[in-house]
Design a protein around this motif. Structure first.
Motif, short mmCIF file in Angstrom:
data_model
loop_
_atom_site.label_atom_id
_atom_site.label_comp_id
_atom_site.label_asym_id
_atom_site.label_seq_id
_atom_site.Cartn_x
_atom_site.Cartn_y
_atom_site.Cartn_z
N ASP A 135 0.73 -1.12 0.15
CA ASP A 135 0.03 -0.06 -0.04
C ASP A 135 0.97 1.45 0.04
OD1 ASP A 135 0.23 1.37 2.67
OD2 ASP A 135 -0.86 -0.50 3.48
N HIS A 136 0.19 2.39 -0.11
CA HIS A 136 0.98 3.58 -0.43
C HIS A 136 1.77 4.10 0.66
CE1 HIS A 136 0.90 6.76 -3.63
NE2 HIS A 136 2.08 6.67 -3.47
N THR A 137 1.47 3.68 1.81
CA THR A 137 2.03 4.09 3.21
C THR A 137 3.78 3.92 2.78
OG1 THR A 137 0.43 2.94 4.53
CG2 THR A 137 2.30 3.78 5.80
N VAL A 156 6.87 13.10 -8.32
CA VAL A 156 5.72 13.02 -9.18
C VAL A 156 5.06 12.00 -9.01
CG1 VAL A 156 5.10 12.93 -11.66
CG2 VAL A 156 7.21 14.13 -11.24
N HIS A 157 3.79 12.43 -8.50
CA HIS A 157 2.81 11.43 -7.80
C HIS A 157 1.66 11.10 -8.77
CE1 HIS A 157 -0.39 11.12 -4.53
NE2 HIS A 157 -0.07 9.75 -4.79
N PHE A 158 1.57 9.91 -9.06
CA PHE A 158 0.41 9.54 -9.91
C PHE A 158 -0.61 8.70 -9.24
CE2 PHE A 158 3.81 9.66 -12.88
CZ PHE A 158 3.60 10.38 -13.96
N ASP A 159 -1.82 9.42 -8.91
CA ASP A 159 -2.87 8.97 -8.11
C ASP A 159 -4.10 9.40 -8.47
OD1 ASP A 159 -4.10 7.76 -5.93
OD2 ASP A 159 -2.10 7.84 -4.75
N ALA A 160 -5.22 8.68 -8.32
CA ALA A 160 -6.66 9.36 -8.08
C ALA A 160 -6.79 10.23 -6.84
CB ALA A 160 -7.80 8.36 -7.87
N LEU A 162 -5.04 12.44 -3.18
CA LEU A 162 -4.15 13.30 -2.84
C LEU A 162 -2.86 12.81 -2.10
CD1 LEU A 162 -6.48 16.65 -2.18
CD2 LEU A 162 -4.91 16.28 -4.04
N ASP A 163 -3.53 11.73 -1.07
CA ASP A 163 -2.42 11.20 -0.15
C ASP A 163 -1.61 12.33 0.71
OD1 ASP A 163 -3.61 8.92 -1.23
OD2 ASP A 163 -1.75 8.10 -2.13
N THR A 164 -2.50 13.44 1.03
CA THR A 164 -1.75 14.31 1.74
C THR A 164 -2.66 14.77 2.89
OG1 THR A 164 -2.68 16.03 0.35
CG2 THR A 164 -0.26 15.59 0.09
N THR A 174 -0.63 5.95 7.35
CA THR A 174 -1.75 5.34 6.83
C THR A 174 -1.48 5.51 5.23
OG1 THR A 174 -3.36 6.90 6.19
CG2 THR A 174 -3.22 6.20 8.52
N HIS A 175 -2.03 4.81 4.22
CA HIS A 175 -1.91 4.96 2.79
C HIS A 175 -2.36 6.21 2.16
CE1 HIS A 175 -5.82 3.11 0.78
NE2 HIS A 175 -6.15 3.76 1.74
N GLY A 176 -3.29 7.06 3.08
CA GLY A 176 -3.67 8.24 2.58
C GLY A 176 -2.91 9.52 3.17
N LEU A 249 3.91 5.80 -7.86
CA LEU A 249 2.69 5.79 -8.90
C LEU A 249 1.56 4.81 -8.13
CD1 LEU A 249 2.62 5.42 -12.64
CD2 LEU A 249 1.18 3.62 -11.32
N ASP A 250 0.51 5.13 -7.91
CA ASP A 250 -0.73 4.35 -7.23
C ASP A 250 -1.26 3.80 -8.62
OD1 ASP A 250 -3.20 3.73 -6.31
OD2 ASP A 250 -3.02 5.07 -4.32
N ILE A 251 -1.55 2.50 -8.61
CA ILE A 251 -2.27 2.16 -9.99
C ILE A 251 -3.73 2.61 -10.03
CG2 ILE A 251 -3.42 -0.02 -8.83
CD1 ILE A 251 -0.95 0.41 -12.21
MN MN Z 1 -2.29 6.40 -3.09
#
Ligand code: MN
Ligand code: MN
Length: 327
Positions: A135-137, A156-160, A162-164, A174-176, A249-251
């Motif tokens: 996971d994105h964590t 460069v963050h590819f994702d649906a 924000l994860d901020t 967490t992954h968010g 890169l988050d798929i």
């Molecule tokens: Mn993510």
């Protein structure tokens, strides 16, 4: 051939490449990424592929701990020459598979420390790291290790997503939340970070303001049609300049039609063709590492998501070959 016969491999100079698919069928042989050698089978590596089977920090569907294995299994068809970038990514550089890191599935801080230690160990050999999550964590420990080596990083963050965000249920890791923590820890070059593919509902407009304060700009998914691939690549290049760049890169940046096998899918995403084309544009930046996260095979069908992730890895490795050749 007997089981202990060395597999015939494609070799270019001192670079050991894939198992030769004209001799050993693609569905046979060891299940390393792209049928490349293991890290302990080569004298040195320019790029190390490392799996991190960790998904203790997800907020919705679990299952990304099985992502690395799934991406490897979906990578068997990758061939030696990439015509779109005119590069042989497994001949221009030594790429090797380090297997999966054994991380604590119950104690998050311990898992993050293990990921950071592994990343530092790879960097210490002079190799670049391509991480398969997980996971994105795990972006946080990867960025801790990278910043220790390069200073603050342009991400460069590819994702649906924000994860901020700040916390979930009071939890910081967490992954968010990885990029909020990374920004707070001074790991990010706040003048060089960018999200690509953001879409979907937020909690409030304040999410966007807080995100900007962390150092990010946004190319949203709804801008894709107007900007086109070339416009997105231009926005990335303008933002990162000559800084060292990390691709996270988050798929789920892909539309669920192209990547159903993930934990928090959002409609209206990129096509795999768009994403791969944008990644080719990264051959001209100083790409110091990358990660592909949030592949959760339990929700996948016919390896759709796994194949997309394998091709994402292939384009990133091709871009690394191009930028490595420049360095
Ligand atoms: Mn993510
Ligand atoms: Mn996401």
């Amino acid at each position: 051939m007997t089981p202990d016969t060395p597999l015939p491999r494609l070799v270019s100079g001192d670079v050991v490449g894939q198992v030769d698919a004209t001799v050993v069928p693609r569905y046979a042989g060891a299940a390393t990424f792209a049928r490349l050698p293991r890290w302990d089978e080569v004298e040195r590596a320019d790029v190390v592929v490392l799996g991190v089977p960790f998904d203790t920090s997800v907020s919705y569907r679990p299952g990304a701990r099985f992502g690395p294995t799934h991406i490897r299994e979906s990578s068997r068809l990758l061939r030696p020459y990439n015509p779109a970038q005119d590069v042989e990514p497994f001949a221009a550089q030594q790429v090797a598979d380090a297997g999966d890191l054994g991380v604590n599935p119950f104690v998050i801080e311990e898992a993050l420390a293990a990921v950071e230690a592994a990343a530092r160990a790879v960097h210490a050999t002079g190799a670049r790291l391509l991480t398969l999550g997980g996971d994105h964590t795990i972006a946080l420990p990867n960025l801790r290790a990278l910043a220790a080596r390069h200073g603050p990083i342009a991400v460069v963050h590819f994702d649906a997503h924000l994860d901020t965000w700040d916390t979930y249920f009071g939890a910081e890791y967490t992954h968010g939340t990885p990029f909020r923590r990374a920004s707070e820890e001074g790991l990010l070059d706040r003048d060089g970070c960018l999200h690509v593919g953001i879409r979907g509902p937020l909690y409030s407009p304040a999410d966007l303001g807080e995100d900007g304060d962390q150092g990010f700009r946004i190319v949203s998914a709804v801008e894709m049609d107007d900007l086109g691939v070339a416009g997105v690549v231009q926005r990335i290049r303008e933002r990162v300049g000559s800084r060292p760049v990390y691709v996270s890169l988050d798929i789920d940046v892909l539309d669920p039609a192209f990547a159903p096998g993930t934990g928090t899918p959002e409609a209206g995403g990129l096509t795999s063709r768009e994403l791969l084309a944008i990644l080719r544009g990264l051959a001209s930046v100083d790409l110091v590492g990358a990660e592909i996260v949030e592949v959760a095979p339990a929700y996948d069908h016919a390896q759709v998501t796994g194949i997309a992730a394998a091709h994402v890895a292939y384009e990133l490795l091709s871009a690394m070959a191009a930028s490595g050749a420049r360095a």
